[in-house]
Design a protein around this motif. Structure first.
Motif, PDB file in Angstrom:
ATOM      1  N   THR A 152      -4.299  13.928  -4.526  1.00 51.48           N
ATOM      2  CA  THR A 152      -5.455  13.198  -4.029  1.00 51.48           C
ATOM      3  C   THR A 152      -5.582  11.900  -4.811  1.00 51.48           C
ATOM      4  O   THR A 152      -5.417  11.902  -6.031  1.00 51.48           O
ATOM      5  N   ARG A 153      -5.886  10.831  -4.097  1.00 55.38           N
ATOM      6  CA  ARG A 153      -6.059   9.546  -4.759  1.00 55.38           C
ATOM      7  C   ARG A 153      -7.120   8.742  -4.015  1.00 55.38           C
ATOM      8  O   ARG A 153      -7.211   8.810  -2.796  1.00 55.38           O
ATOM      9  N   VAL A 154      -7.919   7.978  -4.774  1.00 56.47           N
ATOM     10  CA  VAL A 154      -8.972   7.147  -4.197  1.00 56.47           C
ATOM     11  C   VAL A 154      -8.528   5.685  -4.237  1.00 56.47           C
ATOM     12  O   VAL A 154      -7.998   5.221  -5.247  1.00 56.47           O
ATOM     13  N   PHE A 155      -8.766   4.981  -3.124  1.00 55.97           N
ATOM     14  CA  PHE A 155      -8.455   3.559  -3.004  1.00 55.97           C
ATOM     15  C   PHE A 155      -9.712   2.822  -2.564  1.00 55.97           C
ATOM     16  O   PHE A 155     -10.476   3.348  -1.749  1.00 55.97           O
ATOM     17  N   PRO A 156      -9.925   1.587  -3.040  1.00 60.38           N
ATOM     18  CA  PRO A 156     -11.038   0.794  -2.507  1.00 60.38           C
ATOM     19  C   PRO A 156     -10.718   0.347  -1.075  1.00 60.38           C
ATOM     20  O   PRO A 156      -9.549   0.312  -0.669  1.00 60.38           O
ATOM     21  N   LEU A 157     -11.743  -0.007  -0.327  1.00 54.91           N
ATOM     22  CA  LEU A 157     -11.551  -0.423   1.061  1.00 54.91           C
ATOM     23  C   LEU A 157     -10.557  -1.579   1.178  1.00 54.91           C
ATOM     24  O   LEU A 157      -9.788  -1.638   2.135  1.00 54.91           O
ATOM     25  N   ALA A 158     -10.547  -2.468   0.214  1.00 56.78           N
ATOM     26  CA  ALA A 158      -9.646  -3.620   0.250  1.00 56.78           C
ATOM     27  C   ALA A 158      -8.177  -3.216   0.135  1.00 56.78           C
ATOM     28  O   ALA A 158      -7.294  -4.003   0.441  1.00 56.78           O
ATOM     29  N   GLU A 159      -7.911  -1.986  -0.314  1.00 59.13           N
ATOM     30  CA  GLU A 159      -6.539  -1.512  -0.487  1.00 59.13           C
ATOM     31  C   GLU A 159      -6.152  -0.443   0.544  1.00 59.13           C
ATOM     32  O   GLU A 159      -5.352   0.445   0.272  1.00 59.13           O
ATOM     33  N   ARG A 160      -6.708  -0.574   1.723  1.00 62.63           N
ATOM     34  CA  ARG A 160      -6.433   0.398   2.789  1.00 62.63           C
ATOM     35  C   ARG A 160      -4.932   0.497   3.102  1.00 62.63           C
ATOM     36  O   ARG A 160      -4.403   1.585   3.271  1.00 62.63           O
ATOM     37  N   ALA A 161      -4.243  -0.623   3.166  1.00 66.98           N
ATOM     38  CA  ALA A 161      -2.804  -0.615   3.454  1.00 66.98           C
ATOM     39  C   ALA A 161      -2.034   0.113   2.353  1.00 66.98           C
ATOM     40  O   ALA A 161      -1.088   0.856   2.630  1.00 66.98           O
ATOM     41  N   ALA A 162      -2.437  -0.063   1.113  1.00 64.45           N
ATOM     42  CA  ALA A 162      -1.788   0.637   0.000  1.00 64.45           C
ATOM     43  C   ALA A 162      -2.022   2.139   0.109  1.00 64.45           C
ATOM     44  O   ALA A 162      -1.129   2.940  -0.196  1.00 64.45           O
ATOM     45  N   ALA A 163      -3.209   2.533   0.546  1.00 66.20           N
ATOM     46  CA  ALA A 163      -3.518   3.961   0.737  1.00 66.20           C
ATOM     47  C   ALA A 163      -2.623   4.575   1.799  1.00 66.20           C
ATOM     48  O   ALA A 163      -2.096   5.678   1.628  1.00 66.20           O
TER      49      ALA A 163
END
Length: 121
Positions: free
Chosen positions: A103-114
């Motif tokens: 499980t990992r959390v990403f900020p909205l600005a990093e959606r592509a990275a997620a």
């Protein structure tokens, strides 16, 4: 309300929570069929969940959420939570070890990275 994310790599599921609160029907009609297909295909469940805002969930939705994780316990591979909601990120960080798979959390600005992380093997 839950909407499927378009244009994802093969084998990756993605959903975005829309405005309003979650209900049992959201799980039963949208999430559950997609997760059951992914679990049945044998490659495991890789999921991106985008949460720009959260207005709460009904008791029925909470129950469906708990059942969803338990029923497909061994199928979970990766869960990417994409949100800027502080408490949600914090709780995922604290209790992510309880979720099967990574499980990992990403900020909205990093959606592509997620998306890239969740799709990777």
């Amino acid at each position: 309300m839950i909407n499927a994310l378009p244009d994802l790599p093969p084998g990756l599921l993605g959903f975005e929570l829309g405005p309003g609160s979650l209900h049992a029907e959201d799980y039963r009609d949208v999430l559950l069929p997609a997760l059951e297909r992914a679990a049945g295909e044998g490659d495991g469940i890789r999921l991106v969940l985008v949460v720009p805002e959260f207005d709460g969930m009904s008791g029925g939705a909470l129950w469906q959420d708990l059942k969803l994780g338990v029923e497909h316990l061994r199928a979970w591979k990766r869960l990417a939570l994409v949100t800027d909601i502080g408490w949600m990120s914090h709780l995922t960080g604290m209790f992510g070890w309880m979720v099967p798979g990574e499980t990992r959390v990403f900020p909205l600005a990093e959606r592509a990275a997620a998306v890239g992380w969740a799709a990777a093997s």
